[in-house]
Design an enzyme around this catalytic site. Structure first.
Site, short mmCIF file in Angstrom:
data_model
loop_
_atom_site.label_atom_id
_atom_site.label_comp_id
_atom_site.label_asym_id
_atom_site.label_seq_id
_atom_site.Cartn_x
_atom_site.Cartn_y
_atom_site.Cartn_z
CG ASP A 113 1.16 12.30 -20.75
OD1 ASP A 113 0.30 13.19 -20.92
OD2 ASP A 113 1.67 12.03 -19.65
CG ASN A 164 7.82 5.81 -24.59
OD1 ASN A 164 8.63 5.62 -23.69
ND2 ASN A 164 6.60 6.29 -24.36
CD GLU A 165 5.06 4.34 -21.09
OE1 GLU A 165 4.00 4.90 -21.40
OE2 GLU A 165 5.57 4.43 -19.96
CG ASN A 188 9.22 3.86 -19.59
OD1 ASN A 188 10.44 3.86 -19.49
ND2 ASN A 188 8.61 4.32 -20.68
CE1 TYR A 221 6.56 7.84 -14.14
CE2 TYR A 221 5.96 6.20 -15.80
CZ TYR A 221 6.60 7.38 -15.44
OH TYR A 221 7.28 8.12 -16.40
CE1 TYR A 279 0.14 8.85 -13.41
CE2 TYR A 279 2.04 7.76 -14.39
CZ TYR A 279 1.27 8.89 -14.22
OH TYR A 279 1.60 10.06 -14.85
CD GLU A 316 8.82 7.35 -19.44
OE1 GLU A 316 7.76 7.46 -18.77
OE2 GLU A 316 8.84 7.42 -20.68
CD1 TRP A 324 7.91 11.26 -16.86
CD2 TRP A 324 9.39 10.84 -18.48
NE1 TRP A 324 7.37 11.75 -18.02
CE2 TRP A 324 8.26 11.51 -19.04
CE3 TRP A 324 10.45 10.50 -19.32
CZ2 TRP A 324 8.17 11.82 -20.40
CZ3 TRP A 324 10.35 10.80 -20.65
CH2 TRP A 324 9.23 11.45 -21.18
CE LYS A 346 4.57 11.02 -13.61
NZ LYS A 346 3.52 11.65 -14.41
#
Length: 593
Positions: free
Chosen positions: A162, A414-415, A468, A470, A474, A506, A551, A570
């Site tokens: 992203d 990452n993720e 991470n 949200y 989200y 994040e 983040w 963000k």
């Protein structure tokens, strides 16, 4: 490979500036071998910089394939040593020609390209240097991607990370002189007892010299602190100045090699700091003291430059980090420039150093915008070829940054998709590989919210849990009470399961600068502050949480889509580094801890 540094035996010529430029828009350059002669046309491009934001032609911005750079270079007549071409990065693959003859290549867009061109150039004469940069990502790239040929014959680059796929010569290009017998690598480790520091080294030369002299120098005034000799060994530093977060504290290890006649062959100074890092229970210790991470995930991303390095922009970012009270950062989601890392070493900024292994998750892109279903760990997606590239990337990163005191942990991905059993087979060998290359630092990865406690299959392999999350954005959007409940429940579950330190790497909400509301409406500055406060209440209530990295530091460019209007917003700062209300809130929290 060592960071190139000028010394008594090494010289440098920076090649930055305006280069001749040719984008291979019709994909004919390889068939025509255009590098054999001067590039056609008169177009130019700045180096270092990303290509994409510099030109008004949309075909250049969205081009998928090769971009060619070229310039004439004079080799100084005084250079009677090896001649090395070094580029800090070329995203994502580079091929190099000298006077039309290919001399080297490198795959991987965020680590140095280094080519020995001694046999192809002559001191005192000019040569034509051509570099092709390829921005294409494939299944076995790090990060991965897929090139799709569309109905009209054009190519489209698909990828699952992203942030915008900027391309170009992003960091300085330089010509170096290096002795024929030279220091190829050195590994420095440190410890201390009371006020005495201990420095150990292991040096690797291209050929064994007759003798090796070692000096430990004060980085500030170059005074000699200790002396020894040999390709390996250790010395003590009395009244040692420890490398300390927020302060720094560097020494230099000067390594000098001599021939049998006592003539100097090579000399190199490697900066280092004396400090110890450890994980004990749910604490992260630096020099025996618990450390609480405050800061951000960041991006090398600026208007016009894209991912191109600029000392002035870098300094501005560090000044803002200091102003806001950040003591740390994660190099999301790729290794940053040598210059950036040097600054962190010098000024005591704590770094989680991350590979470019982002997008190893076939169902998502940055957690939100994927549109393809299918298993991640399967042939043709993330498989043995991907793992081999990933392994090489880890090795290059550690080789470059292993001596940096600012780097306290490696983040190897990452993720990724760690909600499936196959993830363990993929990651277990990579964790073992990372530890075999450097046993002095913890190893981690950042866990995506779709692999929570009880679902994730790999986190027990790692030393520190980096999350991470949200909730409230989200998931459970705008319901901050529910977000707090879900977040605290998960953090406490992780704490009970693993009893390891947790860093929130994040968390955040997209925010349009200047949008205000008394009702905490999503995208408003008030909502962003309320979101941060909700998370902070949970952080303060869970003992295992030993860090918060919001983040993101600043808004940054991404792929366009319905979820991204002019990028990811963000940031605590706008893309041009104006503070949002969140920045003032974080400054108050972080400077009074």
């Amino acid at each position: 490979m060592l960071v190139m540094r000028e010394s008594r035996t090494r010289d440098c010529r920076i090649l930055n500036g305006m280069w001749r430029f040719y984008p291979d828009l019709d994909h004919t350059a390889e068939a025509e071998e255009i590098w054999r002669d001067a590039l056609p046309g008169s177009q130019q491009c700045a180096v270092p910089a990303s290509v994409n934001d510099l030109f008004t032609d949309p075909r250049i911005r969205h081009h998928v394939g090769l971009y060619f750079y070229e310039r004439m270079v004079l080799v100084p007549g005084t250079w009677d040593q090896s001649v090395i071409l070094r580029c800090g990065s070329a995203t994502h693959e580079a091929r190099v020609w000298v006077n039309g003859q290919e001399v080297g290549d490198h795959r991987g867009g965020y680590l140095p390209v280094e080519v020995d061109i001694t046999d192809h150039v002559t001191p005192g004469e000019v040569f034509r240097l051509t570099i092709a940069v390829d921005n294409r990502l494939y299944q076995d790239s790090i990060p991965p991607g897929e090139v799709v040929q569309q109905d009209d014959g054009t190519w489209r680059q698909d990828y699952r990370h992203d942030f915008f796929n900027y391309a170009g010569l992003h960091r300085s290009v330089a010509l170096w002189s290096r002795p024929r017998t030279y220091l190829h690598d050195v590994t420095i480790t440190t410890s201390y007892s009371g006020s005495t520091g201990v420095v150990s080294w292991s040096a690797d030369f291209s050929e064994a010299p007759a003798s090796i002299q070692i000096k430990v120098l004060d980085h500030r005034d170059v005074s000699v602190i200790a002396e020894s000799e040999g390709s390996s060994g250790q010395v003590e530093i009395p009244h040692v100045r420890l490398w300390t977060p927020g302060i720094g504290g560097l020494y230099d290890l000067e390594i000098s090699a001599y021939d049998e006649a006592g003539q100097l062959l090579d000399c190199h100074r490697e900066p280092f700091g004396v400090r110890e890092v450890a994980v004990e229970g749910m604490q992260f210790l630096i020099n025996g003291e618990p450390f609480y991470f405050t800061g951000f995930g960041m991006h090398e991303d600026h208007e016009t430059l894209g991912k191109g390095h600029s000392d002035a922009h870098m300094l501005q970012d560090f000044e803002l980090l200091s102003w806001i009270g950040a003591n740390s950062l994660r190099t999301s989601h790729y290794p940053y420039s040598d210059e950036f890392m040097d600054y962190c070493d010098e000024h005591g900024i704590v770094v989680i150093d991350e590979t470019a292994a982002v997008g190893l998750n076939w169902a998502i892109a940055g957690g939100i915008v994927g549109d393809e279903v299918g298993a991640t760990f399967t042939p043709g997606h993330v498989d043995d070829k991907t793992q081999a590239t990933h392994k090489d990337h880890i090795a290059e990163l550690i080789q470059r940054d292993k001596n940096r005191p600012s780097v306290v942990m490696w983040s190897i991905a990452n993720e990724p998709d760690t909600a499936v059993p196959e993830a363990r087979e993929y990651f277990a060998p990579l964790v073992e590989w990372t530890r075999s290359l450097d046993a002095t630092r913890p190893v981690g990865f950042t866990n995506v919210m779709f692999a929570p406690a009880g679902v994730d299959t790999v986190s027990d392999l790692f030393d520190v849990l980096m999350l991470n999350r949200y909730y409230g954005w989200y998931a459970h959007i705008a319901d901050l009470k529910k977000a707090q409940e879900v977040l605290r429940e998960e953090l406490e579950k992780w704490q009970d399961m693993l009893h390891k330190p947790i860093i929130m790497t994040e968390y955040g909400a997209d925010t349009v600068a200047g949008l205000h509301s008394v009702h905490n409406v999503p995208f408003s500055e008030e909502f962003q502050v309320a979101y941060l406060k909700a998370y902070e209440e949970v952080f303060d209530a869970v003992p295992a949480v030993i860090g918060e990295q919001m983040w993101n530091f600043a808004d940054f460019q991404t792929k366009f889509g319905i979820a991204r209007i002019d990028g990811n917003r963000k940031g605590a700062f706008t893309r041009d580094r104006r503070p949002k209300a969140a920045a003032t809130h974080l400054r108050q929290r972080w400077t009074t801890r």
